[in-house]
Design an enzyme around this catalytic site. Structure first.
Site, PDB file in Angstrom:
ATOM      1  N   CYS A 122     -59.154  -3.194   7.260  1.00 52.64           N
ATOM      2  CA  CYS A 122     -58.142  -4.309   7.380  1.00 52.64           C
ATOM      3  C   CYS A 122     -58.257  -5.666   6.486  1.00 52.64           C
ATOM      4  O   CYS A 122     -57.445  -6.103   5.801  1.00 52.64           O
ATOM      5  CB  CYS A 122     -57.943  -4.998   8.853  1.00 52.64           C
ATOM      6  N   CYS A 130     -55.477  -1.428   9.382  1.00 52.68           N
ATOM      7  CA  CYS A 130     -56.662  -0.775   9.581  1.00 52.68           C
ATOM      8  C   CYS A 130     -56.614   0.650   9.027  1.00 52.68           C
ATOM      9  O   CYS A 130     -57.584   1.440   9.049  1.00 52.68           O
ATOM     10  CB  CYS A 130     -57.254  -0.644  11.186  1.00 52.68           C
ATOM     11  N   LYS A 195     -61.207  -0.175  22.177  1.00 52.88           N
ATOM     12  CA  LYS A 195     -61.239  -1.535  21.520  1.00 52.88           C
ATOM     13  C   LYS A 195     -59.900  -1.462  21.861  1.00 52.88           C
ATOM     14  O   LYS A 195     -58.576  -0.910  21.426  1.00 52.88           O
ATOM     15  CB  LYS A 195     -61.362  -1.351  19.724  1.00 52.88           C
ATOM     16  N   ARG A 217     -51.296  -4.428  15.884  1.00 53.59           N
ATOM     17  CA  ARG A 217     -52.362  -3.343  16.235  1.00 53.59           C
ATOM     18  C   ARG A 217     -52.210  -2.267  17.212  1.00 53.59           C
ATOM     19  O   ARG A 217     -53.036  -1.321  17.532  1.00 53.59           O
ATOM     20  CB  ARG A 217     -53.800  -3.939  15.904  1.00 53.59           C
ATOM     21  N   LYS A 248     -64.806  -3.402  23.699  1.00 56.95           N
ATOM     22  CA  LYS A 248     -64.352  -4.894  23.033  1.00 56.95           C
ATOM     23  C   LYS A 248     -63.052  -5.062  23.325  1.00 56.95           C
ATOM     24  O   LYS A 248     -61.912  -4.277  23.154  1.00 56.95           O
ATOM     25  CB  LYS A 248     -64.456  -4.505  21.428  1.00 56.95           C
ATOM     26  N   SER A 274     -64.584 -13.438  19.334  1.00 56.58           N
ATOM     27  CA  SER A 274     -64.387 -14.694  18.569  1.00 56.58           C
ATOM     28  C   SER A 274     -63.446 -15.543  19.461  1.00 56.58           C
ATOM     29  O   SER A 274     -63.820 -16.807  19.710  1.00 56.58           O
ATOM     30  CB  SER A 274     -63.505 -14.598  17.371  1.00 56.58           C
ATOM     31  N   TYR A 313     -71.127 -14.400  18.933  1.00 56.51           N
ATOM     32  CA  TYR A 313     -71.490 -15.487  17.649  1.00 56.51           C
ATOM     33  C   TYR A 313     -72.351 -16.303  18.490  1.00 56.51           C
ATOM     34  O   TYR A 313     -72.935 -17.443  17.694  1.00 56.51           O
ATOM     35  CB  TYR A 313     -69.961 -15.962  17.556  1.00 56.51           C
TER      36      TYR A 313
HETATM   37  C1  PBG Z   1     -61.696  -5.189  12.401  1.00 55.92           C
HETATM   38  C2  PBG Z   1     -62.263  -5.928  13.481  1.00 55.92           C
HETATM   39  C3  PBG Z   1     -61.570  -7.158  14.051  1.00 55.92           C
HETATM   40  C4  PBG Z   1     -62.788  -7.600  15.021  1.00 55.92           C
HETATM   41  C5  PBG Z   1     -63.955  -6.971  14.687  1.00 55.92           C
HETATM   42  N1  PBG Z   1     -63.637  -5.817  13.616  1.00 55.92           N
HETATM   43  C6  PBG Z   1     -60.441  -7.472  14.208  1.00 55.92           C
HETATM   44  C7  PBG Z   1     -59.049  -6.749  14.713  1.00 55.92           C
HETATM   45  O1  PBG Z   1     -59.448  -5.741  14.954  1.00 55.92           O
HETATM   46  O2  PBG Z   1     -58.018  -7.408  14.326  1.00 55.92           O
HETATM   47  C8  PBG Z   1     -62.736  -8.735  16.050  1.00 55.92           C
HETATM   48  C9  PBG Z   1     -63.927  -9.415  16.231  1.00 55.92           C
HETATM   49  C10 PBG Z   1     -63.790 -10.790  16.875  1.00 55.92           C
HETATM   50  O3  PBG Z   1     -62.786 -11.190  17.256  1.00 55.92           O
HETATM   51  O4  PBG Z   1     -64.913 -11.348  17.147  1.00 55.92           O
HETATM   52  N2  PBG Z   1     -60.719  -4.267  12.698  1.00 55.92           N
END
Ligand code: PBG
Length: 327
Positions: A122, A130, A195, A217, A248, A274, A313
């Site tokens: 991505c 992605c 995820k 997504r 996640k 994040s 983080y």
């Molecule tokens: C890539 C990816 C993402 C995250 C980790 N790898 C973003 C997404 O799927 O849009 C998010 C990590 C985070 O928010 O700390 N696909």
């Protein structure tokens, strides 16, 4: 029995006593620190929605990784911001791509630090999805080839582990086969297995400049309403060759972490993402919560749910705190 024979407060009387009966512990050895790498020199660019986090050019990344290693954090996971994006994510698997360069540098300077690479397209795609896109559809099978190339280029650069985060079906198998074919059968796969299509990735997408340019997504990431489906995703990834499986985000999915841990006898990772970081930082900056205590409570809850390791983080901050006192 019950009261007055049972008095739970007896074992809470002093801190040493509480420590004796404490069921869950967070240690620096549980933590994986995410790092953002970009082109340039001498760059340490703050990420506004993630206070304390930066985008680093290679030289600054090295300094940061040294600090992380000296704090006792055993591993980092790398995310790349390319110079140019296109419709085939070319820089994701370029030999001299930003991640490939970063891995070579870090491995040379800090051979013991575990370098994990996020395998996704991505950040490198002009449309921010992605996978390959045709007529507005995110293609599954043709994307597997690019993901395999990306993982392979990371392994060739010296990555200790690759972590596919794209959520295409069959990618773990495709990557495992590509790695094995080229002599990297020793490189483990940390699969982002469950995820979710989450609102908590917002700050990351700003940091990595990876927001989708159309749609969202939800045709590949999971529906937040689903728990059983997470177990099916994890089962598939294990069957396809995942060594570690990930849930996640972490906080809205603690039940999923627990179910995965109880169902499968494999190491489980959780990504404290994040948005989860940003919420605590923002509230702490406003003086609304005690940021340090909230951070440790969150990390503890993720471990209590069943995670063996946490991508966070907070890793540096938690490591500093843990060096002073056990938690
Ligand atoms: C890539 C990816 C993402 C995250 C980790 N790898 C973003 C997404 O799927 O849009 C998010 C990590 C985070 O928010 O700390 N696909």
């Amino acid at each position: 029995m019950g009261f007055p024979y049972e008095r739970p407060r007896r074992l809470r009387a002093t801190e040493p006593l509480r420590r004796l009966v404490r069921e869950t512990k967070v240690g620096v050895e549980d933590l994986i620190y995410p790092l953002f790498v970009r082109h340039g020199k001498g760059v340490k660019e703050p990420i506004p929605s993630m206070p304390g986090c930066h985008r680093f050019s290679l030289d600054a990344l090295l300094q940061e990784a040294k600090e992380v290693w000296e704090l006792g954090v055993p591993a980092v996971i790398l995310f790349g911001i390319p110079e140019r994006k296109d419709e085939r994510a070319s820089e994701a698997y370029a030999r001299d791509g930003i991640i490939q360069q970063a891995v070579r540098e870090l491995k040379g300077a800090l051979p013991q630090l575990t370098i994990i690479t996020d395998v996704c397209l991505c950040e490198y795609m002009s449309h921010g999805h992605c996978g390959l896109v045709q007529d507005g559809i995110i293609l599954n099978d043709p994307t597997l080839e690019l993901l395999s190339l990306t993982a392979l280029s990371h392994a060739e650069a010296g990555a200790d582990m690759v972590a596919p985060s794209d959520m295409m079906d069959g990618r773990v198998r495709a990557i495992r086969e590509a790695l094995d074919r080229e002599g990297y059968s020793h490189v483990p796969i940390l699969a982002y297995s469950a995820k979710y299509a989450s609102a908590f990735y917002g700050p990351f997408r700003e940091a990595a400049d990876s927001a989708p340019q159309f749609g969202d997504r939800s045709t590949y990431q999971m529906d937040p309403a689903n728990g059983d489906e997470a177990l099916r995703e994890v089962a598939l990834d294990i069957e396809e060759g995942a060594d570690i499986v990930m849930v996640k985000p972490a906080l809205s999915y603690l039940d999923v972490i627990r179910r995965v841990k109880e169902t499968f006898c494999v190491p489980v990772a959780a990504y404290n993402v994040s948005g989860e970081y940003a919420m605590i930082k923002a509230a702490a900056q406003s003086g609304w919560i005690d940021g340090e205590r909230a951070m440790m409570e969150v990390l503890l809850s993720i471990k209590r749910a069943g995670a063996d390791m946490i991508l966070t983080y907070f890793a540096k901050e938690a490591a500093r705190l843990l060096a002073k006192k056990a938690w």
